[in-house]
Design a protein around this motif. Structure first.
Motif, PDB file in Angstrom:
ATOM      1  N   GLY A   1       0.842  -1.199   0.185  1.00 53.26           N
ATOM      2  CA  GLY A   1       0.086  -0.057   0.065  1.00 53.26           C
ATOM      3  C   GLY A   1       0.845   1.355  -0.103  1.00 53.26           C
ATOM      4  O   GLY A   1       1.711   1.362   0.723  1.00 53.26           O
ATOM      5  N   TYR A   2       0.588   2.078  -0.671  1.00 49.57           N
ATOM      6  CA  TYR A   2       1.223   3.459  -1.008  1.00 49.57           C
ATOM      7  C   TYR A   2       0.826   4.288   0.187  1.00 49.57           C
ATOM      8  O   TYR A   2      -0.257   4.763   0.635  1.00 49.57           O
ATOM      9  CB  TYR A   2       0.907   4.193  -2.319  1.00 49.57           C
ATOM     10  N   ARG A   3       2.092   5.023   0.454  1.00 51.40           N
ATOM     11  CA  ARG A   3       1.543   6.140   1.643  1.00 51.40           C
ATOM     12  C   ARG A   3       2.217   7.258   1.076  1.00 51.40           C
ATOM     13  O   ARG A   3       3.241   7.527   0.778  1.00 51.40           O
ATOM     14  CB  ARG A   3       2.709   5.706   2.829  1.00 51.40           C
ATOM     15  N   PRO A   4       1.431   8.265   1.179  1.00 55.64           N
ATOM     16  CA  PRO A   4       1.782   9.631   0.841  1.00 55.64           C
ATOM     17  C   PRO A   4       2.781  10.142   1.715  1.00 55.64           C
ATOM     18  O   PRO A   4       2.993   9.829   2.920  1.00 55.64           O
ATOM     19  CB  PRO A   4       0.426  10.627   0.827  1.00 55.64           C
ATOM     20  N   ASP A   5       3.520  11.339   1.541  1.00 55.68           N
ATOM     21  CA  ASP A   5       4.464  11.981   2.694  1.00 55.68           C
ATOM     22  C   ASP A   5       3.691  12.542   3.570  1.00 55.68           C
ATOM     23  O   ASP A   5       4.047  12.562   4.697  1.00 55.68           O
ATOM     24  CB  ASP A   5       5.099  13.173   1.654  1.00 55.68           C
ATOM     25  N   TYR A   6       2.337  13.199   3.264  1.00 56.37           N
ATOM     26  CA  TYR A   6       1.707  13.731   4.301  1.00 56.37           C
ATOM     27  C   TYR A   6       0.034  13.334   4.130  1.00 56.37           C
ATOM     28  O   TYR A   6      -0.419  13.539   2.992  1.00 56.37           O
ATOM     29  CB  TYR A   6       1.531  15.283   4.206  1.00 56.37           C
ATOM     30  N   TYR A   7      -0.378  12.960   5.299  1.00 51.52           N
ATOM     31  CA  TYR A   7      -2.047  12.478   5.006  1.00 51.52           C
ATOM     32  C   TYR A   7      -2.536  12.778   6.679  1.00 51.52           C
ATOM     33  O   TYR A   7      -1.838  12.709   7.471  1.00 51.52           O
ATOM     34  CB  TYR A   7      -2.099  11.143   4.653  1.00 51.52           C
ATOM     35  N   GLY A   8      -3.708  13.000   6.371  1.00 48.83           N
ATOM     36  CA  GLY A   8      -4.562  13.448   7.386  1.00 48.83           C
ATOM     37  C   GLY A   8      -5.141  12.326   8.313  1.00 48.83           C
ATOM     38  O   GLY A   8      -5.006  12.507   9.795  1.00 48.83           O
ATOM     39  N   PHE A   9      -5.964  11.222   7.717  1.00 53.62           N
ATOM     40  CA  PHE A   9      -6.701  10.218   8.312  1.00 53.62           C
ATOM     41  C   PHE A   9      -6.293   8.748   7.655  1.00 53.62           C
ATOM     42  O   PHE A   9      -6.458   8.895   6.416  1.00 53.62           O
ATOM     43  CB  PHE A   9      -8.035  10.633   8.684  1.00 53.62           C
ATOM     44  N   GLU A  10      -5.926   7.892   8.541  1.00 53.83           N
ATOM     45  CA  GLU A  10      -6.098   6.688   7.912  1.00 53.83           C
ATOM     46  C   GLU A  10      -7.318   6.122   8.223  1.00 53.83           C
ATOM     47  O   GLU A  10      -7.825   5.872   9.167  1.00 53.83           O
ATOM     48  CB  GLU A  10      -4.892   5.671   8.435  1.00 53.83           C
TER      49      GLU A  10
END
Length: 229
Positions: free
Chosen positions: A184-193
């Motif tokens: 699964g790809y993870r962005p550099d910044y994210y608000g909520f999983e």
């Protein structure tokens, strides 16, 4: 080759990750909030209230400022679902920049990706719009997206942009959806999983409906049937 984070490593924020909403989280009752009357009966519950979205977005803006302040940034907003998050994120960054010694100059451009039919992800993805992307050569690029699921869509976009040799690429997404994909790809910044749910609101749509809903909610079967194309 441009350097970009967005790997399987956890993103910043919230102790190194986004705010994690567990699979057994029951959400908030719709009766606790106001929302457009024309959606009565079409939603299961509120997953993330609007006020929490705003506060989390402000923190993401702070993280971005700390990391890439003092740079000229081209913000590439992914339409249509990303426009609300992008507008709020950019505004928070501007406000922080005004009151900081680290000035960040931003230009905003838009692309549109088409990868869903009803609530199902399609195999083929189309990239539409945007100014001449060759202008991204040598630039610092911040891609702003509403939601990342398997990451396949974002990887296609990143590969496309990298052809123009930008100096840097970072990705900010409001939501990351937990899926069964092991890489699964993870962005550099994210608000909520969030759990693997189909969500609407805060500009996230179902066949163009629910963009006017401020909260992020889970759509029910009646809503899907009502607005299916």
């Amino acid at each position: 080759m441009a350097g970009h984070g967005g790997s399987s490593e956890a993103a910043r924020g919230g102790g190194g990750r986004g705010v994690v909403i567990s699979d057994d989280w029951p959400g908030y009752s719709l009766d606790l909030f106001t929302y457009p009357q024309h959606y009565y009966g079409d939603l299961e519950y509120v997953l993330i209230p609007h006020g929490i979205i705003v506060d989390r977005t402000e923190r993401l803006a702070k993280d971005i400022m700390q990391d890439i302040g003092d740079n000229d940034i081209v913000v590439l907003c992914v339409l249509k679902g990303g426009y609300k998050f992008c507008a709020d994120l950019v505004e928070h960054i501007k406000n922080l920049s005004r009151n900081s010694e680290r000035f960040i100059s931003m230009k905003v451009d838009f692309v549109r990706l088409k990868s869903y039919h009803n609530d199902q992800s399609m195999q083929d993805m189309q990239i539409m719009g945007g100014d001449d992307l060759s202008k991204l050569t040598g630039k610092n690029v911040l891609i702003v997206e509403d939601i990342v699921g398997t990451g396949r869509t974002m990887k296609v976009l990143l590969n496309h942009i990298e052809k123009y040799n930008p100096k840097m690429i970072k990705v900010a997404s409001l939501l990351v959806k937990r899926t069964s994909w092991p890489d699964g790809y993870r962005p550099d910044y994210y608000g909520f999983e969030i759990p693997d749910l189909f969500v609407v609101g805060y500009a996230l749509d179902y066949n163009e409906y629910f963009r006017d809903l401020n909260h992020i909610c889970v759509i029910n079967d009646r809503g899907k049937a009502k607005y299916r194309v």
